[in-house]
Design an enzyme around this catalytic site. Structure first.
Site, PDB file in Angstrom:
ATOM      1  N   TYR A  36      25.254  61.261 -58.986  1.00  0.00           N
ATOM      2  CA  TYR A  36      25.039  59.818 -59.074  1.00  0.00           C
ATOM      3  C   TYR A  36      24.157  59.340 -57.928  1.00  0.00           C
ATOM      4  O   TYR A  36      23.159  58.633 -58.128  1.00  0.00           O
ATOM      5  CB  TYR A  36      26.401  59.126 -59.044  1.00  0.00           C
ATOM      6  CG  TYR A  36      26.359  57.625 -59.147  1.00  0.00           C
ATOM      7  CD1 TYR A  36      26.158  57.000 -60.369  1.00  0.00           C
ATOM      8  CD2 TYR A  36      26.553  56.826 -58.020  1.00  0.00           C
ATOM      9  CE1 TYR A  36      26.144  55.622 -60.470  1.00  0.00           C
ATOM     10  CE2 TYR A  36      26.540  55.447 -58.115  1.00  0.00           C
ATOM     11  CZ  TYR A  36      26.332  54.836 -59.337  1.00  0.00           C
ATOM     12  OH  TYR A  36      26.319  53.475 -59.428  1.00  0.00           O
ATOM     13  N   SER A  81      22.920  51.113 -55.980  1.00  0.00           N
ATOM     14  CA  SER A  81      24.269  51.301 -55.440  1.00  0.00           C
ATOM     15  C   SER A  81      24.135  51.606 -53.957  1.00  0.00           C
ATOM     16  O   SER A  81      23.090  52.094 -53.510  1.00  0.00           O
ATOM     17  CB  SER A  81      24.915  52.483 -56.163  1.00  0.00           C
ATOM     18  OG  SER A  81      26.028  52.953 -55.428  1.00  0.00           O
TER      19      SER A  81
END
Lengths: 373, 237
Positions: free
Chosen positions: B161, B148
């Site tokens: 995350y 990501s």
């Protein structure tokens, strides 16, 4: 020898007994294995992953608890997963030595076995009250899922704690087709495989459905090893051919690799043929090895089929001296034990071992180990 | 040996295969003729996805659980007869709604690391034997980590995350260094902001129309894998 009690695949103090082409023996740290090999040699390992082949459940007609140990399959095909040969035990678990385990209830063709989420029928008895062929209900995916979730690796009474699946998978484990671990491969790790590359030593694999090592029943044990399907990749056959041409040695990592390679060679007239086969031969004193120049293996106790296989490599007198040396040096036996590297003395196709590391420390000095006969 | 840009008969496993990018990958690979196994936690969704895409193999398991790792690996190898491409797609956001790191419970951070970092690490280890066998057979195997931009850019409130994805990205680079010699390629792919359940949980007010379709992200990833495998196939051994 003493039993290895801990499921440690690569203990730092593991030993390696090297038996060279003249029958001379050296005791070395196993960590120095690579010094016993030379550029151009080829290690061939069995990359079978070990199934959780022990399935507890119920014999529905009698209501009796049973343990089913999957023991054999006709082929390695991914969809050929319904039918297995299996050994059935009565109540109890691995903490009882297999020799002392209760007999199963009387089994008949058609009996339903409920094994956790799996349902199986007895297809037929195989000439022994413990040995059956069974057929699982359901799709191939259902059966694999049932085995994966409900099965446990076959356990050993000599280990203190139950084995988990990761204890019995070698570092190179791939296709889950072995019923007991191809334990000679426990010594392999990725660091060793990188080191082999650096030293110009080849590494190849085959996949062989290693079967049960012992059932605890003398009548069944006398029938071991059962037929074992295997797959020999074309890349491995090419690597063997190159090794042959360049004078290197083919080193089988384990008895199962020896059995598969020799089977594949015998049926093709000398040079192993790539593809699928079923190894059904016994290897012993009368076997002439066609492919394997040396065996890297765990230590095996006299009387087992694995020990019998060693007689194809060395004369009885040398084997007796090796057994005595293993005992005198306190080598550990069983799946997580120490190792031997045994050169084929009977055919001697390729060059001698060189660079064998010497003894390390006073404990390693055993007169009979050093002397040639 | 198949051509590296040809997905037919290639053996591919995808974690997190019942929603978002994972489901789009399963569909695209199924359509392209690959042999596909996918992993997800919810048994009903695994069953319905497998039923909708006949020939795919659905495996129920949680990559965050150590006890599931070898069971999953066993079923992948058994179903496919080996493995050529492994896509670590399963991912958790950590606690939602997203919160400041200072308000994140350490158990929630650990859970994010278990799914996004330790799970892929364990599963790669358990499947490395199969991937190395593929390499020896000329299969040009490949491992993909879905990362990501949060792995690179520090966004406030994305702590659990972000930290797990940053660690995953770095682990991917180390796998690449270590596995390259074995003939196993390792990629990290940032698929961009997609219209997925994960994105909706993170940013409920985002306009889905402004987000990338998972199918488009899946197509980009498959192109990249095919390109990478072709490059290895063309390179001298």
């Amino acid at each position: 020898m003493r039993a290895a009690h801990r499921p440690q695949q690569r203990p730092r103090d593991a030993r390696l007994l090297v038996v060279d082409e003249a029958g001379r023996m050296r005791d070395a740290p196993r960590a120095r294995l690579i010094e016993c090999l030379q550029r151009g040699d080829l290690l061939v390992a069995n990359d079978a992953a070990t199934l959780p082949a022990s399935l507890h459940g119920v014999h529905v007609r009698s209501g009796a608890p049973i343990e089913v140990r999957l023991a054999g399959r006709r082929s390695l095909r991914v969809d050929d997963v319904h039918r297995f040969s299996a050994i059935v035990f009565g109540a109890g678990d691995h903490r009882t030595r297999t020799e002392e385990r209760a007999a199963p209830p009387a089994l008949r063709r058609g009996d339903l076995l409920r094994l956790g989420p799996l349902h199986a029928r007895v297809l037929r008895m195989l000439d022994h009250p413990r040995l059956i062929e069974l057929r699982f209900d359901g799709s191939a995916d259902d059966i694999w899922a049932g085995i994966a979730r409900h099965g446990k690796p076959i356990q050993y009474a000599h280990l203190r704690d139950p084995l988990a699946l990761w204890d019995v998978w070698t570092r190179v484990a791939a296709l889950p087709v072995a019923f007991e671990p191809p334990s000679a491969g426990f010594m392999l790790d990725w660091s060793l495989l990188h080191a082999l590359r650096r030293h110009g030593i080849g590494f190849a694999t085959l996949t062989h459905a290693a079967g049960l090592s012992s059932t605890g029943d003398p009548a069944l044990d006398a029938r071991l090893p059962f037929d074992e399907p295997y797959h020999l990749p074309a890349a491995t056959v090419r690597a063997i051919e190159i090794t042959r041409r360049t004078g290197g040695r083919v080193v089988a990592v384990g008895t199962t690799v020896t059995r598969a390679l020799e089977h594949a060679a015998a049926r093709a007239g000398g040079t192993p043929r790539a593809g699928d086969g079923v190894a059904d031969q016994r290897i012993g004193a009368s076997t002439r090895l066609r492919v394997v120049d040396a065996l890297l293996s765990g230590t095996h106790e006299p009387g087992s089929s694995h020990h019998e296989l060693l007689r194809a490599f060395v004369p009885a007198e040398v084997l007796a001296r090796a057994d005595a040396a293993l005992a005198a040096l306190g080598y550990r036996t069983h799946e997580f034990g120490d190792s031997v590297l045994i050169r084929d003395m009977r055919t001697q196709r390729a060059a001698a071992f060189v660079g064998t590391p010497g003894n390390e420390g006073p404990a390693a000095r055993v007169g009979s180990v050093e002397s040639a006969h | 040996m198949t051509h590296p840009s040809d997905w037919r008969d290639l053996r591919v496993a995808i974690t997190g295969g019942t929603s978002g990018l994972g489901l789009a990958l399963v569909r695209a690979l199924h359509a392209a003729g690959a042999h596909v196994a996918f992993v997800a936690r919810n048994a009903a969704r695994v069953a319905s996805t497998a039923a909708a895409l006949p020939g795919t193999h659905g495996i129920v398991g949680d990559v965050a659980r150590k006890d599931d790792t070898h069971r999953i690996a066993l079923q992948i190898n058994a179903a496919l007869g080996g493995l050529d491409v492994l896509i670590h797609n399963a991912s958790t956001l950590g606690p939602t709604p997203l919160r400041l790191l200072a308000d994140t419970d350490c158990e929630d951070l650990e859970a994010a690391l278990a799914t996004n970092l330790v799970g892929p690490f364990r599963l790669t280890k358990a499947l490395l034997g199969a991937l190395a066998a593929s390499a020896r057979d000329g299969g040009h195997p490949c491992i993909v980590h879905i990362t990501s931009d949060a792995a690179v850019t520090p966004y406030a409130s994305w702590g659990a995350y972000s930290a797990s994805k940053a660690a995953l990205l770095h682990m991917s680079r180390i796998w690449h260094e270590e596995l390259h010699d074995l003939g196993i390629e390792v990629l990290a792919q940032d698929p961009g902001d997609m219209d997925t359940p994960l994105h909706a949980a993170a940013l409920p007010d985002a306009d889905p129309a402004s987000l990338k379709r998972p199918a488009a992200a899946a197509a980009e990833l498959l192109d990249r894998i095919a390109f990478t495998r072709a490059a290895i196939a063309g390179a001298p051994a």
